[in-house]
Design a protein around this motif. Structure first.
Motif, mmCIF file in Angstrom:
data_model
loop_
_atom_site.group_PDB
_atom_site.id
_atom_site.type_symbol
_atom_site.label_atom_id
_atom_site.label_comp_id
_atom_site.label_asym_id
_atom_site.label_seq_id
_atom_site.Cartn_x
_atom_site.Cartn_y
_atom_site.Cartn_z
ATOM 1 N N TYR A 208 -97.162 0.805 26.505
ATOM 2 C CA TYR A 208 -96.183 0.642 27.588
ATOM 3 C C TYR A 208 -94.793 0.421 26.998
ATOM 4 C CZ TYR A 208 -93.480 -1.903 31.111
ATOM 5 O OH TYR A 208 -92.487 -2.341 31.939
ATOM 6 N N ASN A 324 -91.085 -0.974 35.457
ATOM 7 C CA ASN A 324 -92.318 -1.761 35.492
ATOM 8 C C ASN A 324 -93.460 -1.049 36.208
ATOM 9 O OD1 ASN A 324 -91.122 -3.813 34.066
ATOM 10 N ND2 ASN A 324 -90.623 -5.037 35.859
ATOM 11 N N PRO A 328 -97.448 -3.495 33.753
ATOM 12 C CA PRO A 328 -97.479 -4.965 33.705
ATOM 13 C C PRO A 328 -98.432 -5.563 34.731
ATOM 14 C CG PRO A 328 -95.220 -4.170 33.676
ATOM 15 C CD PRO A 328 -96.087 -2.994 34.007
ATOM 16 N N PRO A 330 -99.666 -8.430 37.479
ATOM 17 C CA PRO A 330 -98.882 -9.056 38.542
ATOM 18 C C PRO A 330 -98.100 -10.258 38.014
ATOM 19 C CG PRO A 330 -101.090 -8.544 39.332
ATOM 20 C CD PRO A 330 -101.097 -8.293 37.856
ATOM 21 N N TYR A 347 -91.879 -8.673 35.220
ATOM 22 C CA TYR A 347 -93.181 -8.114 35.559
ATOM 23 C C TYR A 347 -93.131 -7.161 36.760
ATOM 24 C CZ TYR A 347 -94.815 -12.123 32.781
ATOM 25 O OH TYR A 347 -95.022 -13.037 31.784
ATOM 26 N N ALA A 348 -92.330 -7.500 37.772
ATOM 27 C CA ALA A 348 -92.461 -6.880 39.086
ATOM 28 C C ALA A 348 -91.611 -5.629 39.245
ATOM 29 C CB ALA A 348 -92.083 -7.882 40.171
ATOM 30 N N ASP A 349 -92.052 -4.771 40.154
ATOM 31 C CA ASP A 349 -91.256 -3.648 40.617
ATOM 32 C C ASP A 349 -90.650 -4.027 41.956
ATOM 33 O OD1 ASP A 349 -90.651 -0.631 40.244
ATOM 34 O OD2 ASP A 349 -91.409 -0.745 42.300
ATOM 35 N N TRP A 352 -93.012 -1.266 44.545
ATOM 36 C CA TRP A 352 -94.471 -1.228 44.476
ATOM 37 C C TRP A 352 -95.036 -2.592 44.090
ATOM 38 C CZ3 TRP A 352 -97.725 3.205 44.825
ATOM 39 C CH2 TRP A 352 -97.056 4.420 45.005
ATOM 40 N N ASN A 354 -97.576 -4.804 41.979
ATOM 41 C CA ASN A 354 -98.195 -4.600 40.669
ATOM 42 C C ASN A 354 -99.682 -4.297 40.754
ATOM 43 O OD1 ASN A 354 -95.679 -6.210 40.141
ATOM 44 N ND2 ASN A 354 -96.351 -5.899 38.030
ATOM 45 N N MET A 357 -100.347 -0.743 41.709
ATOM 46 C CA MET A 357 -100.113 0.178 40.598
ATOM 47 C C MET A 357 -101.171 0.022 39.512
ATOM 48 S SD MET A 357 -95.971 0.320 40.163
ATOM 49 C CE MET A 357 -95.741 -1.438 39.903
ATOM 50 N N ASN A 358 -101.550 -1.220 39.223
ATOM 51 C CA ASN A 358 -102.593 -1.452 38.223
ATOM 52 C C ASN A 358 -103.876 -0.730 38.584
ATOM 53 O OD1 ASN A 358 -101.805 -4.982 37.495
ATOM 54 N ND2 ASN A 358 -100.779 -3.108 36.873
#
Length: 417
Positions: A208, A324, A328, A330, A347-349, A352, A354, A357-358
């Motif tokens: 990443y 991000n 990353p 949450p 960490y956060a977008d 979206w 997290n 997305m994960n």
């Protein structure tokens, strides 16, 4: 008082909840099919590896040092009837002096499950700065599906030990390949918990940001001539990473069979040219957000995808996401209170969630590694989604493994060598 009311309203009205209990194993109801954990119990151990007599980039030409690398290793486990689940204690939080506790399914120091061993190896490589827990959701998820996963604390590139960027630029890919070789040797030796556990001949890297930069290098894309003159590191420190050089060619590892590069940094600055990117000849899965403010989606992430002309390659795009995207974990509960520059933003977008997305990333990584590391051809159908005109296909689509209305704002492309 306003922020308390805002969070209360979001919770009671069914909107997004910021606090997620510091869990790295979240599975949302809208998660795609392959994001679900596999059938295996998970063990985890922390080990220390030292790469001796390495160039000390920050100390100057000719200086050397022993380079320490801490690994968090997840693996299929034999819990002998015990219950799964455990804590990760004293984890350093980004942009903070605070140590936190994370929660997941892995059992610390559990006995390895050797019934179906050896298992393919996956190496996780964090950003700058970061640590071995930043993308740890991949560790537990993949271990439950029959992989050994080694996540690196890259020395001089962690939250606790962030030093000059030149070290990260010079050491990221060498760290990754050194860990591949080290874990392979530990598996080949007798007596340790990794003995006989790892199929290093089928290895992959998930990187990443700067980890993605390293993964692109490790996949075979040597740096351009222009890279050594950009002033980010002494030319001597990058000499072994230059495309076409004897040192770079000699450092390639045939045991590395596939690479996942998430928001890889560097292409937007010209660290690779066409000849360098053409050096990638192994399967490549890329992920990124269209509003990446660090790696630049159009001129960076897509440039790598378009330039890797000799690779079977895929690109997962999160419309509207920033740097991000996907990787990353949450934001920890302890990080949600800050403003600009707070741990939360690390960490956060801004668009979206997290965990969402994960889960999407876990789905595609499961398909990609299942196909290219395990030879499971049933995974091909999850990757056969690429549109002809990616910019015009961002609505609802019947993707294999995705529920109704869950493909919105996602684009998935593929290209042949």
């Amino acid at each position: 008082m306003k922020w308390i009311l805002a969070i209360a309203l979001l919770t009671t009205m069914g909107g997004p909840v910021l606090a997620e209990g510091n869990r790295i194993d979240i599975q949302r109801p809208d998660a795609p099919e392959l994001a679900a954990p596999g059938p295996l119990a998970i063990g985890v151990r922390t080990i220390e590896i030292v790469n001796e007599n390495q160039p000390d980039v920050l100390a100057g030409i000719g200086a050397t040092y022993n380079r320490p690398l801490t690994l968090e290793i997840w693996y299929p486990a034999d819990l002998k009837g015990g219950a799964p689940g455990g804590d990760y204690l004293d984890v350093q939080m980004a942009n903070s002096d605070q140590k936190i506790t994370l929660h997941g399914q892995a059992v610390r120091d559990a006995e390895p499950l050797k019934t179906d061993a050896p298992y393919p190896l996956v190496i996780l490589s964090h950003g700058y700065p970061g640590n071995r827990f930043l993308i740890s959701h991949f560790g537990e998820n993949l271990a439950s599906k029959g992989y050994v996963v080694a996540s690196i604390d890259h020395f001089e590139s962690t939250y606790e030990n962030k030093l000059g960027f030149a070290s990260t630029l010079a050491n990221r890919s060498p760290d990754q390949l050194f860990i591949l070789d080290s874990v392979a040797k530990l598996s080949a030796a007798s007596g340790g918990f990794l003995s006989g556990l790892v199929d290093a001949e089928n290895s992959a890297i998930i990187g990443y940001s700067m980890g993605g930069y390293g993964a692109v290098l490790s996949a075979g894309a040597g740096l351009s001539e222009a890279a050594s003159g950009m002033g980010m590191a002494p030319p001597e420190a990058l000499a072994g990473l230059m495309a076409g050089s004897e040192a770079f060619t000699a450092s390639r590892d045939s045991r590395l069979k596939a690479v996942v590069a998430i928001a890889p940094w560097g292409a937007h600055l010209g660290l690779w040219d066409e000849a360098g990117l053409a050096g990638i000849k192994m399967p490549l899965l890329m992920m990124g957000g269209t509003l990446d403010e660090v790696s630049d989606y159009e001129n960076g992430i897509r440039r790598i995808y378009d330039g890797a002309t000799n690779a079977e390659r895929y690109l997962l795009t999160f419309q509207g996401a920033g740097h991000n995207a996907a990787a990353p974990m949450p934001p920890p509960d302890e990080a949600i209170m800050g403003g600009a520059g707070s741990p939360f933003e690390h960490y956060a977008d801004f668009v979206w969630a997290n965990a969402r997305m994960n889960n999407i990333a876990q789905h595609f990584v499961t398909a990609f590694l299942g196909l290219y590391l395990k030879g499971d051809t049933s995974m091909e159908r999850y990757l056969a989604l690429g549109p002809d005109d990616w910019r015009e296909t961002t609505g609802d689509r019947p993707w294999v493994g995705f529920g109704e209305r869950t493909t919105r704002a996602l684009v998935f492309e593929q290209a042949k060598p």
